[in-house]
Design a protein around this motif. Structure first.
Motif, PDB file in Angstrom:
ATOM      1  N   ASP A 182     144.043 -34.699   9.967  1.00  0.00           N
ATOM      2  CA  ASP A 182     143.745 -36.129  10.175  1.00  0.00           C
ATOM      3  C   ASP A 182     143.160 -36.402  11.559  1.00  0.00           C
ATOM      4  N   ALA A 183     142.687 -35.348  12.225  1.00  0.00           N
ATOM      5  CA  ALA A 183     142.141 -35.530  13.576  1.00  0.00           C
ATOM      6  C   ALA A 183     140.918 -36.434  13.570  1.00  0.00           C
ATOM      7  N   ALA A 184     140.089 -36.308  12.539  1.00  0.00           N
ATOM      8  CA  ALA A 184     138.901 -37.157  12.386  1.00  0.00           C
ATOM      9  C   ALA A 184     139.075 -37.963  11.106  1.00  0.00           C
ATOM     10  N   PRO A 185     139.225 -39.285  11.203  1.00  0.00           N
ATOM     11  CA  PRO A 185     139.463 -40.106  10.002  1.00  0.00           C
ATOM     12  C   PRO A 185     138.376 -39.891   8.947  1.00  0.00           C
ATOM     13  N   GLY A 186     138.835 -39.671   7.732  1.00  0.00           N
ATOM     14  CA  GLY A 186     137.911 -39.484   6.625  1.00  0.00           C
ATOM     15  C   GLY A 186     137.358 -38.083   6.496  1.00  0.00           C
ATOM     16  N   GLN A 187     137.783 -37.170   7.375  1.00  0.00           N
ATOM     17  CA  GLN A 187     137.296 -35.790   7.320  1.00  0.00           C
ATOM     18  C   GLN A 187     138.483 -34.836   7.271  1.00  0.00           C
ATOM     19  N   ASN A 188     138.201 -33.592   6.813  1.00  0.00           N
ATOM     20  CA  ASN A 188     139.226 -32.542   6.765  1.00  0.00           C
ATOM     21  C   ASN A 188     140.462 -32.972   5.989  1.00  0.00           C
ATOM     22  N   GLN A 189     140.242 -33.721   4.907  1.00  0.00           N
ATOM     23  CA  GLN A 189     141.389 -34.194   4.128  1.00  0.00           C
ATOM     24  C   GLN A 189     141.852 -33.182   3.087  1.00  0.00           C
ATOM     25  N   GLU A 190     140.980 -32.260   2.714  1.00  0.00           N
ATOM     26  CA  GLU A 190     141.324 -31.280   1.690  1.00  0.00           C
ATOM     27  C   GLU A 190     141.134 -29.877   2.232  1.00  0.00           C
ATOM     28  N   LEU A 191     141.950 -28.967   1.727  1.00  0.00           N
ATOM     29  CA  LEU A 191     141.824 -27.570   2.131  1.00  0.00           C
ATOM     30  C   LEU A 191     140.469 -27.021   1.694  1.00  0.00           C
ATOM     31  N   PRO A 192     139.853 -26.172   2.525  1.00  0.00           N
ATOM     32  CA  PRO A 192     138.584 -25.551   2.122  1.00  0.00           C
ATOM     33  C   PRO A 192     138.779 -24.634   0.923  1.00  0.00           C
ATOM     34  N   GLU A 193     137.672 -24.237   0.315  1.00  0.00           N
ATOM     35  CA  GLU A 193     137.729 -23.273  -0.792  1.00  0.00           C
ATOM     36  C   GLU A 193     138.370 -21.981  -0.296  1.00  0.00           C
ATOM     37  N   ASN A 194     139.131 -21.335  -1.154  1.00  0.00           N
ATOM     38  CA  ASN A 194     139.811 -20.113  -0.733  1.00  0.00           C
ATOM     39  C   ASN A 194     139.132 -18.850  -1.238  1.00  0.00           C
ATOM     40  N   SER A 195     137.912 -18.949  -1.744  1.00  0.00           N
ATOM     41  CA  SER A 195     137.185 -17.755  -2.163  1.00  0.00           C
ATOM     42  C   SER A 195     135.701 -17.922  -1.870  1.00  0.00           C
ATOM     43  N   GLU A 196     135.036 -16.822  -1.585  1.00  0.00           N
ATOM     44  CA  GLU A 196     133.593 -16.827  -1.369  1.00  0.00           C
ATOM     45  C   GLU A 196     133.014 -15.535  -1.950  1.00  0.00           C
ATOM     46  N   ILE A 197     131.758 -15.584  -2.359  1.00  0.00           N
ATOM     47  CA  ILE A 197     131.122 -14.419  -2.954  1.00  0.00           C
ATOM     48  C   ILE A 197     129.833 -14.103  -2.216  1.00  0.00           C
ATOM     49  N   THR A 198     129.479 -12.832  -2.210  1.00  0.00           N
ATOM     50  CA  THR A 198     128.206 -12.368  -1.668  1.00  0.00           C
ATOM     51  C   THR A 198     127.418 -11.758  -2.818  1.00  0.00           C
ATOM     52  N   ILE A 199     126.281 -12.366  -3.146  1.00  0.00           N
ATOM     53  CA  ILE A 199     125.505 -11.905  -4.299  1.00  0.00           C
ATOM     54  C   ILE A 199     124.687 -10.676  -3.917  1.00  0.00           C
ATOM     55  N   PRO A 200     124.272  -9.882  -4.893  1.00  0.00           N
ATOM     56  CA  PRO A 200     123.528  -8.643  -4.600  1.00  0.00           C
ATOM     57  C   PRO A 200     122.215  -8.900  -3.866  1.00  0.00           C
TER      58      PRO A 200
END
Length: 328
Positions: free
Chosen positions: A186-204
Motif C-alpha cells: 500500500d506504499a503507492a495508493p492504487g498500485q501493488n495491490q496484488e501479488l505478481p505472477e508466480n511463473s514465467e516462461i522463456t520461449i525457444p
C-alpha cells in the motif's frame, strides 16, 4: 543467458555457433565439445552499467572418449549492496536511516552439457540441461529448468552450426515472500495491490551460423563467421514479422602464428523509433584482443550493450587453460 560468455566470442559479436570448439561450447553450441583434445577450464569476469552489475562465469569440459565429451558451467549475473528503504519510515512517521539495509539480486545458471559425434563424418550434436536460480534479496526467489540442443557440420574447411535455446520452453516458478510484500503493498495508493505472477516462461530461440578459416603464408589466419539469431515473435530486430524476427551478426578474427589475435564484430541490428516518430537502425560494434601461449589463452573484449548514442561500453576479460599443460 542471452549475454554470452568468453571474451573471444563476444569480441566477434557472438558469432560462435558454427566455429566453437572448446570448453565454452557448452554455452554457444554443445556439439563443439566433441572437438576437445583434452580437459579445459574457462573463467570470465565483466562489469556492466558502470560497475553496478557483475557478470561471472566458470566452466570445465573434458572428452569422455574419442567420440563424446561433457562439460559443466556456472554463470552469475548480480547487483549487490542495493539499499532496502522499505522500512525507512517507522510507525511514527519518522525517517530513520538506521532502518536501511542492504540486499542483492542475482541470477544463476548451472548447465550440464553432453556431446557426441554422429556416424556420418563431420556431424556432431550436443544437448544442455540447465537449472536457473533467481534471487531478489529476501523478497522473492525462483527455480527454473530447461534444455538446449545443437548440431555442427564440417565440410571442406567450412563450419555450419545450429543451436536451439530453450527447446522445450524454460519455466521459472517464483516464491514471493508475502510478509515482505505486504510491507510495501500500500506504499503507492492504487498500485501493488496484488501479488505478481508466480511463473514465467522463456520461449525457444534459434541460432544458425557458418564460419570459415583462411590461412595465408602459414603464419597468418582469418576466421570469418556469421550468425542469424531468430526469435519467434515480433521484435525490433532489423528483419521482423509476426512469425519470426531475425538479427544478423558478423565477426572476424585475424591471427598471427596462432599466438596473437585481433577481433571485431557487429550485431544487434535494431529498428528504433525516435522521439520525432522517425525510425533509425542501430547496431552494436565489438572489438577484442587475444593472446595464446602453451595452452593458456587470455582474451579481452570491448562491447557495447546499447546503440551508438548510449555508449555503454563494457570491458570483458576471460581466461582459458588446457589442463594437459600441467600433466606435461
Amino acid at each position: 543467458m542471452n549475454i554470452g560468455v568468453d571474451a573471444a566470442a563476444l569480441g566477434m559479436s557472438n558469432t560462435a555457433v558454427a566455429a566453437t570448439a572448446d570448453v565454452n561450447s557448452g554455452y554457444w553450441n554443445p556439439a563443439g565439445l566433441t572437438q576437445l583434445e583434452d580437459s579445459q577450464i574457462a573463467l570470465m569476469h565483466a562489469s556492466y552499467f558502470a560497475n553496478i552489475a557483475q557478470y561471472d562465469y566458470i566452466a570445465y569440459a573434458s572428452p569422455i572418449d574419442d567420440r563424446s565429451a561433457y562439460g559443466i558451467s556456472l554463470i552469475r549475473f548480480g547487483v549487490d549492496d542495493i539499499l532496502n528503504t522499505t522500512e525507512l519510515i517507522d510507525s511514527q512517521g519518522n525517517i530513520d536511516y538506521n532502518r536501511i539495509s542492504l540486499f542483492s539480486t542475482a541470477d544463476y545458471a548451472f548447465t550440464f552439457s553432453y556431446a557426441r559425434k554422429l556416424p556420418v563424418p563431420g556431424f556432431q550434436y550436443g544437448i544442455n540441461a540447465k537449472v536457473i536460480r533467481r534471487i531478489i534479496g529476501k523478497f522473492a526467489d525462483s527455480w527454473g529448468f530447461g534444455f538446449d540442443a545443437g548440431i555442427q557440420f564440417q565440410r571442406n574447411n567450412w563450419n555450419f552450426g545450429l543451436m536451439v535455446r530453450d527447446i522445450t520452453t524454460t519455466y521459472n516458478v517464483w516464491n514471493i515472500n508475502e510478509k515482505e510484500y505486504q510491507k510495501i503493498a500500500d506504499a503507492a495508493p492504487g498500485q501493488n495491490q496484488e501479488l505478481p505472477e508466480n511463473s514465467e516462461i522463456t520461449i525457444p530461440k534459434l541460432q544458425i551460423g557458418m564460419a570459415k578459416k583462411f590461412l595465408f603464408h602459414y603464419d597468418y589466419s582469418l576466421l570469418a563467421a556469421a550468425n542469424a539469431n531468430m526469435r519467434f515473435t515480433r521484435t525490433n530486430d532489423i528483419i521482423s514479422s509476426k512469425a519470426v524476427s531475425i538479427d544478423p551478426a558478423l565477426g572476424l578474427e585475424f591471427g598471427y602464428t596462432n599466438l596473437v589475435f585481433l577481433r571485431a564484430g557487429v550485431g544487434n541490428f535494431q529498428n528504433v523509433v525516435q522521439l520525432d516518430s522517425s525510425e533509425k537502425t542501430t547496431f552494436q560494434p565489438n572489438i577484442g584482443l587475444g593472446f595464446k601461449y602453451k595452452g593458456i589463452q587470455v582474451d579481452y573484449a570491448l562491447t557495447d550493450l546499447g546503440n551508438q548514442s548510449t555508449a555503454l561500453y563494457s570491458n570483458i576479460f576471460s581466461l582459458k587453460v588446457d589442463l594437459s599443460l600441467f600433466r606435461n
